[in-house]
Design a protein around this motif. Structure first.
Motif, PDB file in Angstrom:
ATOM      1  N   GLY A  75       0.785  -1.229   0.000  1.00  0.00           N
ATOM      2  CA  GLY A  75       0.000   0.000   0.000  1.00  0.00           C
ATOM      3  C   GLY A  75       0.812   1.273   0.000  1.00  0.00           C
ATOM      4  O   GLY A  75       0.290   2.352  -0.288  1.00  0.00           O
ATOM      5  N   ILE A  76       2.113   1.172   0.302  1.00  0.00           N
ATOM      6  CA  ILE A  76       2.993   2.346   0.261  1.00  0.00           C
ATOM      7  C   ILE A  76       3.548   2.502  -1.153  1.00  0.00           C
ATOM      8  O   ILE A  76       4.007   1.536  -1.756  1.00  0.00           O
ATOM      9  N   ASP A 105       6.637  -2.129  -6.238  1.00  0.00           N
ATOM     10  CA  ASP A 105       5.243  -1.839  -6.566  1.00  0.00           C
ATOM     11  C   ASP A 105       4.381  -1.655  -5.319  1.00  0.00           C
ATOM     12  O   ASP A 105       4.619  -2.275  -4.284  1.00  0.00           O
ATOM     13  N   LYS A 106       3.350  -0.844  -5.440  1.00  0.00           N
ATOM     14  CA  LYS A 106       2.430  -0.582  -4.327  1.00  0.00           C
ATOM     15  C   LYS A 106       1.853  -1.865  -3.733  1.00  0.00           C
ATOM     16  O   LYS A 106       1.771  -1.998  -2.506  1.00  0.00           O
ATOM     17  N   LEU A 183      12.917  -4.854 -14.634  1.00  0.00           N
ATOM     18  CA  LEU A 183      11.885  -4.455 -15.581  1.00  0.00           C
ATOM     19  C   LEU A 183      10.590  -4.123 -14.838  1.00  0.00           C
ATOM     20  O   LEU A 183      10.343  -4.627 -13.748  1.00  0.00           O
ATOM     21  N   ASN A 184       9.761  -3.309 -15.455  1.00  0.00           N
ATOM     22  CA  ASN A 184       8.508  -2.882 -14.843  1.00  0.00           C
ATOM     23  C   ASN A 184       7.613  -4.081 -14.525  1.00  0.00           C
ATOM     24  O   ASN A 184       7.247  -4.835 -15.421  1.00  0.00           O
ATOM     25  N   ARG A 185       7.265  -4.253 -13.250  1.00  0.00           N
ATOM     26  CA  ARG A 185       6.403  -5.353 -12.793  1.00  0.00           C
ATOM     27  C   ARG A 185       6.872  -6.691 -13.348  1.00  0.00           C
ATOM     28  O   ARG A 185       6.085  -7.556 -13.762  1.00  0.00           O
ATOM     29  N   GLN A 186       8.194  -6.887 -13.312  1.00  0.00           N
ATOM     30  CA  GLN A 186       8.802  -8.034 -13.993  1.00  0.00           C
ATOM     31  C   GLN A 186       8.271  -9.381 -13.516  1.00  0.00           C
ATOM     32  O   GLN A 186       7.859 -10.219 -14.331  1.00  0.00           O
ATOM     33  N   ILE A 187       8.283  -9.628 -12.222  1.00  0.00           N
ATOM     34  CA  ILE A 187       7.880 -10.940 -11.709  1.00  0.00           C
ATOM     35  C   ILE A 187       6.406 -11.200 -11.994  1.00  0.00           C
ATOM     36  O   ILE A 187       6.021 -12.302 -12.403  1.00  0.00           O
ATOM     37  N   ARG A 188       5.582 -10.195 -11.785  1.00  0.00           N
ATOM     38  CA  ARG A 188       4.146 -10.357 -12.053  1.00  0.00           C
ATOM     39  C   ARG A 188       3.898 -10.670 -13.531  1.00  0.00           C
ATOM     40  O   ARG A 188       3.069 -11.523 -13.872  1.00  0.00           O
ATOM     41  N   ARG A 189       4.603  -9.981 -14.418  1.00  0.00           N
ATOM     42  CA  ARG A 189       4.435 -10.228 -15.854  1.00  0.00           C
ATOM     43  C   ARG A 189       4.957 -11.621 -16.241  1.00  0.00           C
ATOM     44  O   ARG A 189       4.366 -12.305 -17.095  1.00  0.00           O
ATOM     45  N   ALA A 197      -1.125 -15.938 -11.284  1.00  0.00           N
ATOM     46  CA  ALA A 197      -1.294 -14.588 -10.732  1.00  0.00           C
ATOM     47  C   ALA A 197      -0.590 -14.520  -9.377  1.00  0.00           C
ATOM     48  O   ALA A 197      -0.716 -15.432  -8.551  1.00  0.00           O
ATOM     49  N   VAL A 198       0.131 -13.456  -9.160  1.00  0.00           N
ATOM     50  CA  VAL A 198       0.837 -13.257  -7.887  1.00  0.00           C
ATOM     51  C   VAL A 198      -0.157 -12.783  -6.830  1.00  0.00           C
ATOM     52  O   VAL A 198      -0.882 -11.811  -7.038  1.00  0.00           O
ATOM     53  N   THR A 199      -0.171 -13.458  -5.691  1.00  0.00           N
ATOM     54  CA  THR A 199      -1.029 -13.042  -4.579  1.00  0.00           C
ATOM     55  C   THR A 199      -0.228 -12.347  -3.480  1.00  0.00           C
ATOM     56  O   THR A 199      -0.781 -11.592  -2.694  1.00  0.00           O
ATOM     57  N   ARG A 200       1.073 -12.606  -3.439  1.00  0.00           N
ATOM     58  CA  ARG A 200       1.941 -11.908  -2.486  1.00  0.00           C
ATOM     59  C   ARG A 200       3.364 -11.898  -3.021  1.00  0.00           C
ATOM     60  O   ARG A 200       3.854 -12.911  -3.513  1.00  0.00           O
ATOM     61  N   LEU A 201       4.003 -10.743  -2.938  1.00  0.00           N
ATOM     62  CA  LEU A 201       5.376 -10.598  -3.432  1.00  0.00           C
ATOM     63  C   LEU A 201       6.183  -9.824  -2.397  1.00  0.00           C
ATOM     64  O   LEU A 201       5.833  -8.694  -2.056  1.00  0.00           O
ATOM     65  N   THR A 202       7.236 -10.461  -1.903  1.00  0.00           N
ATOM     66  CA  THR A 202       8.072  -9.848  -0.864  1.00  0.00           C
ATOM     67  C   THR A 202       9.526  -9.838  -1.297  1.00  0.00           C
ATOM     68  O   THR A 202      10.086 -10.894  -1.633  1.00  0.00           O
TER      69      THR A 202
END
Length: 243
Positions: A75-76, A105-106, A183-189, A197-202
Motif C-alpha cells: 500500500g505504500i 510496486d504498491k 523491468l517494470n512489474r517483472q515478476i508479475r508479468r 497470478a501473484v497473490t503476495r510478493l516480498t
C-alpha cells in the motif's frame, strides 16, 4: 573539484538528477545569484540556491549521507511526490531529505533502500552491474516443475526476454527468485505469461542487505560493515543514470 550542477544538487539528496534538470530549466535554481544553463559546472566557491534556499555541498567522505533499509508494507507508493497519498517519504517521516533506490510496486512489500547519496542510486540501478535482488513469491496455483523451469530460462515480456535466473520452489504455492534485472512489474508479468497470478510478493534481499529483524513499516540505518561490503561491490560499477 568541479561537478555538473545537476549532480551537485542530486548529491545533496535534494532530488534526482533528472528532477534537478527540471528545476534548472524552470529557473528555480540560481548559481551566485544568476540563472545557470544545463550542464553548468560548480566549484567549491560557488553558491547554489533552489527557490532561494542555499544548497550546501556534500562532504567528500560521505559522512553526511544517509543509507536506510526499509521494510515497505503493502500500500505504500515508492515516490517522493508528497501529494501522492501513502508516499514512501511520509511513511518513513525521516528528518533529512532522502529518496528510494529504485522502486517496489504498491501491492508488493519488503526491502527497499533509501539514501541521500545520488552516486549509489545510479550504481545500484544499472542493470548491467548485476546486483542481486531476492524475492519470495506466492501465486494462485500449484507451482509445477515446468513453471519453475520456464521462469528460470527467461520469459518473453515487454518486447524482450528476461535474463535466465535462479528460481527455487518454496512450498506448494510459492517460489524464491533471484533477479539482476528491474523491468517494470517483472515478476508479475513473468508469472502472467504462464497463467499464474501473484497473490503476495516480498523482496527479502538486495545484494548483501536483507530484512532480518526488520518489522513491516520499520527502517534501520545500514551498518558500517554493510556499507563497507556495498562500496567494495560497487567499485567497478558505472555511475550512468538509468533513464
Amino acid at each position: 573539484m568541479y561537478k555538473r550542477l545537476n549532480k551537485y544538487i542530486s548529491d545533496t539528496g535534494h532530488c534526482s538528477r533528472r528532477e534537478a534538470d527540471k528545476l534548472i530549466e524552470s529557473k528555480r535554481v540560481k548559481v551566485n545569484g544568476n540563472s545557470p544553463e544545463l550542464g553548468t559546472k560548480i566549484g567549491p566557491e560557488d553558491k547554489v540556491t533552489v527557490d532561494g534556499k542555499l544548497i550546501n555541498a556534500v562532504a567528500e567522505d560521505k559522512s553526511d549521507r544517509v543509507y536506510i533499509a526499509y521494510n515497505k508494507p503493502v500500500g505504500i507508493t515508492c515516490t517522493t511526490e508528497r501529494k501522492v497519498q501513502g508516499n514512501i517519504i511520509d511513511a518513513i517521516s525521516y528528518k533529512q531529505r532522502i529518496f528510494p533506490i529504485g522502486r517496489l510496486d504498491k501491492p508488493s512489500e519488503g526491502l527497499i533502500l533509501l539514501t541521500s547519496d545520488g552516486d549509489i542510486v545510479n550504481k545500484i540501478l544499472r542493470a548491467e552491474n548485476a546486483h542481486e535482488k531476492h524475492y519470495r513469491v506466492i501465486v494462485d496455483k500449484l507451482v509445477t516443475d515446468s513453471f519453475i523451469q520456464g521462469m528460470s530460462n527467461g520469459v518473453p515480456i515487454l518486447d524482450t526476454v528476461t535474463k535466465p535466473c535462479e528460481v527455487r520452489r518454496a512450498g506448494k504455492f510459492g517460489f524464491d527468485i533471484i533477479l539482476t534485472q528491474g523491468l517494470n512489474r517483472q515478476i508479475r508479468r513473468m508469472c502472467e505469461y504462464f497463467g499464474f497470478a501473484v497473490t503476495r510478493l516480498t523482496r527479502k534481499r538486495i545484494m548483501h542487505i536483507d530484512l532480518k529483524g526488520l518489522k513491516p513499516g520499520a527502517y534501520r540505518h545500514l551498518s558500517a560493515e554493510e556499507m563497507k561490503v556495498m562500496n567494495k561491490a560497487l567499485e567497478g560499477s558505472s555511475k550512468t543514470v538509468v533513464q
